[in-house]
Design an enzyme around this catalytic site. Sequence first.
Site, PDB file in Angstrom:
ATOM      1  N   GLU A  91       0.802  -1.213   0.000  1.00  0.00           N
ATOM      2  CA  GLU A  91       0.000   0.000   0.000  1.00  0.00           C
ATOM      3  C   GLU A  91       0.839   1.269   0.000  1.00  0.00           C
ATOM      4  O   GLU A  91       1.978   1.295   0.467  1.00  0.00           O
ATOM      5  CB  GLU A  91      -0.983  -0.013   1.166  1.00  0.00           C
ATOM      6  CG  GLU A  91      -0.337  -0.178   2.512  1.00  0.00           C
ATOM      7  CD  GLU A  91      -1.393  -0.378   3.604  1.00  0.00           C
ATOM      8  OE1 GLU A  91      -2.046  -1.430   3.609  1.00  0.00           O
ATOM      9  OE2 GLU A  91      -1.526   0.506   4.436  1.00  0.00           O
ATOM     10  N   CYS A 104       3.537   8.317   1.103  1.00  0.00           N
ATOM     11  CA  CYS A 104       4.087   7.363   2.060  1.00  0.00           C
ATOM     12  C   CYS A 104       4.289   6.034   1.337  1.00  0.00           C
ATOM     13  O   CYS A 104       3.329   5.481   0.796  1.00  0.00           O
ATOM     14  CB  CYS A 104       3.099   7.213   3.220  1.00  0.00           C
ATOM     15  SG  CYS A 104       3.624   6.021   4.444  1.00  0.00           S
ATOM     16  N   CYS A 111       6.540  -7.186   7.767  1.00  0.00           N
ATOM     17  CA  CYS A 111       7.679  -6.651   8.521  1.00  0.00           C
ATOM     18  C   CYS A 111       8.056  -7.620   9.630  1.00  0.00           C
ATOM     19  O   CYS A 111       7.190  -8.103  10.356  1.00  0.00           O
ATOM     20  CB  CYS A 111       7.314  -5.287   9.108  1.00  0.00           C
ATOM     21  SG  CYS A 111       8.679  -4.524  10.000  1.00  0.00           S
ATOM     22  N   CYS A 115       6.471  -4.988  15.915  1.00  0.00           N
ATOM     23  CA  CYS A 115       6.109  -4.119  17.040  1.00  0.00           C
ATOM     24  C   CYS A 115       4.676  -4.431  17.474  1.00  0.00           C
ATOM     25  O   CYS A 115       3.819  -4.726  16.646  1.00  0.00           O
ATOM     26  CB  CYS A 115       6.225  -2.649  16.635  1.00  0.00           C
ATOM     27  SG  CYS A 115       7.888  -2.244  16.107  1.00  0.00           S
ATOM     28  N   CYS A 118       1.505  -2.495  15.826  1.00  0.00           N
ATOM     29  CA  CYS A 118       1.520  -2.155  14.400  1.00  0.00           C
ATOM     30  C   CYS A 118       0.808  -3.194  13.545  1.00  0.00           C
ATOM     31  O   CYS A 118       1.015  -4.395  13.719  1.00  0.00           O
ATOM     32  CB  CYS A 118       2.965  -2.004  13.941  1.00  0.00           C
ATOM     33  SG  CYS A 118       3.120  -1.711  12.176  1.00  0.00           S
ATOM     34  N   GLY A 163       6.904  -2.106   6.404  1.00  0.00           N
ATOM     35  CA  GLY A 163       8.281  -2.578   6.342  1.00  0.00           C
ATOM     36  C   GLY A 163       9.262  -1.725   7.117  1.00  0.00           C
ATOM     37  O   GLY A 163       8.968  -0.595   7.499  1.00  0.00           O
ATOM     38  N   GLU A 164      10.436  -2.309   7.345  1.00  0.00           N
ATOM     39  CA  GLU A 164      11.518  -1.585   8.011  1.00  0.00           C
ATOM     40  C   GLU A 164      12.539  -1.220   6.924  1.00  0.00           C
ATOM     41  O   GLU A 164      13.263  -2.083   6.428  1.00  0.00           O
ATOM     42  CB  GLU A 164      12.143  -2.494   9.092  1.00  0.00           C
ATOM     43  CG  GLU A 164      13.456  -2.008   9.673  1.00  0.00           C
ATOM     44  CD  GLU A 164      13.466  -0.534  10.079  1.00  0.00           C
ATOM     45  OE1 GLU A 164      12.593  -0.115  10.858  1.00  0.00           O
ATOM     46  OE2 GLU A 164      14.352   0.214   9.602  1.00  0.00           O
ATOM     47  N   SER A 195      11.966   6.573   8.030  1.00  0.00           N
ATOM     48  CA  SER A 195      11.686   6.231   9.426  1.00  0.00           C
ATOM     49  C   SER A 195      12.187   4.825   9.733  1.00  0.00           C
ATOM     50  O   SER A 195      11.925   3.887   8.990  1.00  0.00           O
ATOM     51  CB  SER A 195      10.175   6.298   9.671  1.00  0.00           C
ATOM     52  OG  SER A 195       9.851   5.833  10.967  1.00  0.00           O
ATOM     53  N   SER A 218      11.749   5.670  15.415  1.00  0.00           N
ATOM     54  CA  SER A 218      10.578   5.291  16.210  1.00  0.00           C
ATOM     55  C   SER A 218      11.051   4.925  17.601  1.00  0.00           C
ATOM     56  O   SER A 218      11.576   3.837  17.819  1.00  0.00           O
ATOM     57  CB  SER A 218       9.876   4.099  15.560  1.00  0.00           C
ATOM     58  OG  SER A 218       9.362   4.485  14.315  1.00  0.00           O
ATOM     59  N   LEU A 219      10.877   5.835  18.530  1.00  0.00           N
ATOM     60  CA  LEU A 219      11.378   5.609  19.886  1.00  0.00           C
ATOM     61  C   LEU A 219      10.272   5.013  20.765  1.00  0.00           C
ATOM     62  O   LEU A 219      10.429   3.921  21.316  1.00  0.00           O
ATOM     63  CB  LEU A 219      11.902   6.935  20.459  1.00  0.00           C
ATOM     64  CG  LEU A 219      12.641   6.867  21.772  1.00  0.00           C
ATOM     65  CD1 LEU A 219      13.870   5.969  21.692  1.00  0.00           C
ATOM     66  CD2 LEU A 219      13.061   8.270  22.235  1.00  0.00           C
ATOM     67  N   ASN A 296      -3.307   4.974  16.277  1.00  0.00           N
ATOM     68  CA  ASN A 296      -4.380   4.618  15.365  1.00  0.00           C
ATOM     69  C   ASN A 296      -4.838   3.207  15.709  1.00  0.00           C
ATOM     70  O   ASN A 296      -4.071   2.268  15.491  1.00  0.00           O
ATOM     71  CB  ASN A 296      -3.791   4.602  13.950  1.00  0.00           C
ATOM     72  CG  ASN A 296      -4.638   5.364  12.993  1.00  0.00           C
ATOM     73  OD1 ASN A 296      -5.853   5.265  13.017  1.00  0.00           O
ATOM     74  ND2 ASN A 296      -3.978   6.128  12.153  1.00  0.00           N
ATOM     75  N   CYS A 340      -0.485   2.628   8.900  1.00  0.00           N
ATOM     76  CA  CYS A 340       0.316   1.683   8.131  1.00  0.00           C
ATOM     77  C   CYS A 340      -0.143   0.247   8.235  1.00  0.00           C
ATOM     78  O   CYS A 340      -0.419  -0.269   9.292  1.00  0.00           O
ATOM     79  CB  CYS A 340       1.791   1.864   8.384  1.00  0.00           C
ATOM     80  SG  CYS A 340       2.602   1.492   9.852  1.00  0.00           S
TER      81      CYS A 340
HETATM   82  N1  SAH Z   1       9.343   0.439  10.152  1.00  0.00           N
HETATM   83  C1  SAH Z   1       9.578   1.821  10.251  1.00  0.00           C
HETATM   84  C2  SAH Z   1       8.759   2.635   9.275  1.00  0.00           C
HETATM   85  C3  SAH Z   1       7.325   2.246   9.086  1.00  0.00           C
HETATM   86  S1  SAH Z   1       6.245   2.516  10.453  1.00  0.00           S
HETATM   87  C4  SAH Z   1       9.383   2.314  11.668  1.00  0.00           C
HETATM   88  O1  SAH Z   1       8.862   1.556  12.479  1.00  0.00           O
HETATM   89  O2  SAH Z   1       9.790   3.426  11.961  1.00  0.00           O
HETATM   90  C5  SAH Z   1       6.052   4.277  10.455  1.00  0.00           C
HETATM   91  C6  SAH Z   1       5.595   4.859  11.777  1.00  0.00           C
HETATM   92  O3  SAH Z   1       4.229   4.503  12.063  1.00  0.00           O
HETATM   93  C7  SAH Z   1       6.426   4.354  12.963  1.00  0.00           C
HETATM   94  O4  SAH Z   1       6.804   5.383  13.818  1.00  0.00           O
HETATM   95  C8  SAH Z   1       5.446   3.410  13.623  1.00  0.00           C
HETATM   96  O5  SAH Z   1       5.781   3.203  14.941  1.00  0.00           O
HETATM   97  C9  SAH Z   1       4.116   4.107  13.407  1.00  0.00           C
HETATM   98  N2  SAH Z   1       2.952   3.252  13.625  1.00  0.00           N
HETATM   99  C10 SAH Z   1       2.844   1.928  13.466  1.00  0.00           C
HETATM  100  N3  SAH Z   1       1.612   1.501  13.820  1.00  0.00           N
HETATM  101  C11 SAH Z   1       0.914   2.587  14.213  1.00  0.00           C
HETATM  102  C12 SAH Z   1      -0.405   2.802  14.703  1.00  0.00           C
HETATM  103  N4  SAH Z   1      -1.272   1.799  14.825  1.00  0.00           N
HETATM  104  N5  SAH Z   1      -0.762   4.056  15.037  1.00  0.00           N
HETATM  105  C13 SAH Z   1       0.101   5.091  14.892  1.00  0.00           C
HETATM  106  N6  SAH Z   1       1.357   4.949  14.420  1.00  0.00           N
HETATM  107  C14 SAH Z   1       1.765   3.717  14.097  1.00  0.00           C
HETATM  108 FE1  SF4 Z   2       7.708  -2.884  11.306  1.00  0.00          FE
HETATM  109 FE2  SF4 Z   2       7.714  -0.231  11.706  1.00  0.00          FE
HETATM  110 FE3  SF4 Z   2       5.460  -1.688  12.075  1.00  0.00          FE
HETATM  111 FE4  SF4 Z   2       7.488  -1.934  13.782  1.00  0.00          FE
HETATM  112  S1  SF4 Z   2       6.262  -0.096  13.395  1.00  0.00           S
HETATM  113  S2  SF4 Z   2       6.309  -3.637  12.881  1.00  0.00           S
HETATM  114  S3  SF4 Z   2       9.248  -1.716  12.416  1.00  0.00           S
HETATM  115  S4  SF4 Z   2       6.544  -1.367  10.140  1.00  0.00           S
END
Ligand code: SAH
Ligand code: SF4
Length: 354
Positions: A91, A104, A111, A115, A118, A163-164, A195, A218-219, A296, A340
């Site tokens: 997507e 985006c 991935c 996390c 996610c 994806g990462e 990111s 992403s901290l 989200n 995402c």
């Molecule tokens: N894998 C990379 C980039 C893709 S995710 C990363 O993790 O940074 C992009 C951003 O969306 C990250 O900061 C991630 O933590 C955030 N994200 C993932 N799931 C989310 C959700 N359900 N609500 C809000 N942000 C989210």
């Molecule tokens: Fe992968 Fe980023 Fe989602 Fe974590 S937040 S599972 S690194 S896409």
Amino acid sequence: MKKSIYGLTFEQLSAFLIENGQKKFRAAQVWDWLYKKRVTQFADMKNVNSECIELLESNFAIQTLEQAVKQESADGTIKFLFKMQDGNLIETVLMTFPYGHSVCVTTQVGCNIGCSFCASGLLKKNRDLDAGEIVEQIMNVQHHLDAKGTDERVSHIVVMGIGEPFDNYSNLMNFLRVVNDQKGLMIGARHITVSTSGLTPKIREFAEENIQINLAVSLHAPNNELRTRIMKINRAYPIEKLMDAIDYYLETTNRRITFEYILLNDVNDHVAEAEQLAKLLHNKRHLSYVNLIPYNPVDEHDQYTRSEPENIKKFYETLKKRGINCGVRLEQGTDIDAACGQLRSKQIKKEKAV
Ligand code: SAH
Ligand code: SF4
């Protein structure tokens, strides 16, 4: 299956053409057709000789993505679901802001970082996207804008889709070089943000690339205990290692870094965590920006809910008081599952159901 020609940097295309007996200037012509005139068939490249067209046709495709779904949100955000040649779905999201059109992009099918909050991590990585498949997402959105006949351009890119990106590093770098190239789309490096969940060796490598792309990390938590609980990658790359790599990045590039922090109700959104975060970033606050992201909701992760507005405000104010630059991310397209991985995971569920 032929690969998309969009995956080649200008230098790679030039080398390919020269190796195959073509004149040096052909690469500039081909790029002009691809990125300025934006044709979708090699045969439409009118000033390119037929031998060269045949060479390109027999080695590359232009389009390898097929649009499966296009959803438009009330706020103008458009989400595209593409089917790749091997049937995998990815997507791409187009968001329109007062400053321009931001896209985006997805870098992997699924991935592996997994996390806990996610939607993308629900499905293990099936494969990496190649550079062409990443550039093609931008081109598809650009073609969508071109069709409006209003001369609108994709001006910004965020590598924040499924994806990462640092787990697909060489394809990511090729993609960045292609879209940034002056001879092509000319999307300014300062308008592009990558990111990462914090793969520290790659943060160091990225610091050494001679390119001015923005980095976001992403901290999501200010201490190891909490971060490991919500992001298991923190076991491999704990906060101390991450901060060392970030310090190296800041020293090497002198560029500002963005920290992403999803606010999860009663998990990481207390004033105590804001204080701890301010302390953690204190020595680099002049080059830091904290992006507070309202969570989200994802059906499969119902242990999490969005923070209360008053707690978001308190968190923000605590950071501000401690001298940390920060903002709360505006939401776009929540009515169309633009977070995402959500559209893809719903589509896959739908396909499994039929
Ligand atoms: N894998 C990379 C980039 C893709 S995710 C990363 O993790 O940074 C992009 C951003 O969306 C990250 O900061 C991630 O933590 C955030 N994200 C993932 N799931 C989310 C959700 N359900 N609500 C809000 N942000 C989210
Ligand atoms: Fe992968 Fe980023 Fe989602 Fe974590 S937040 S599972 S690194 S896409």
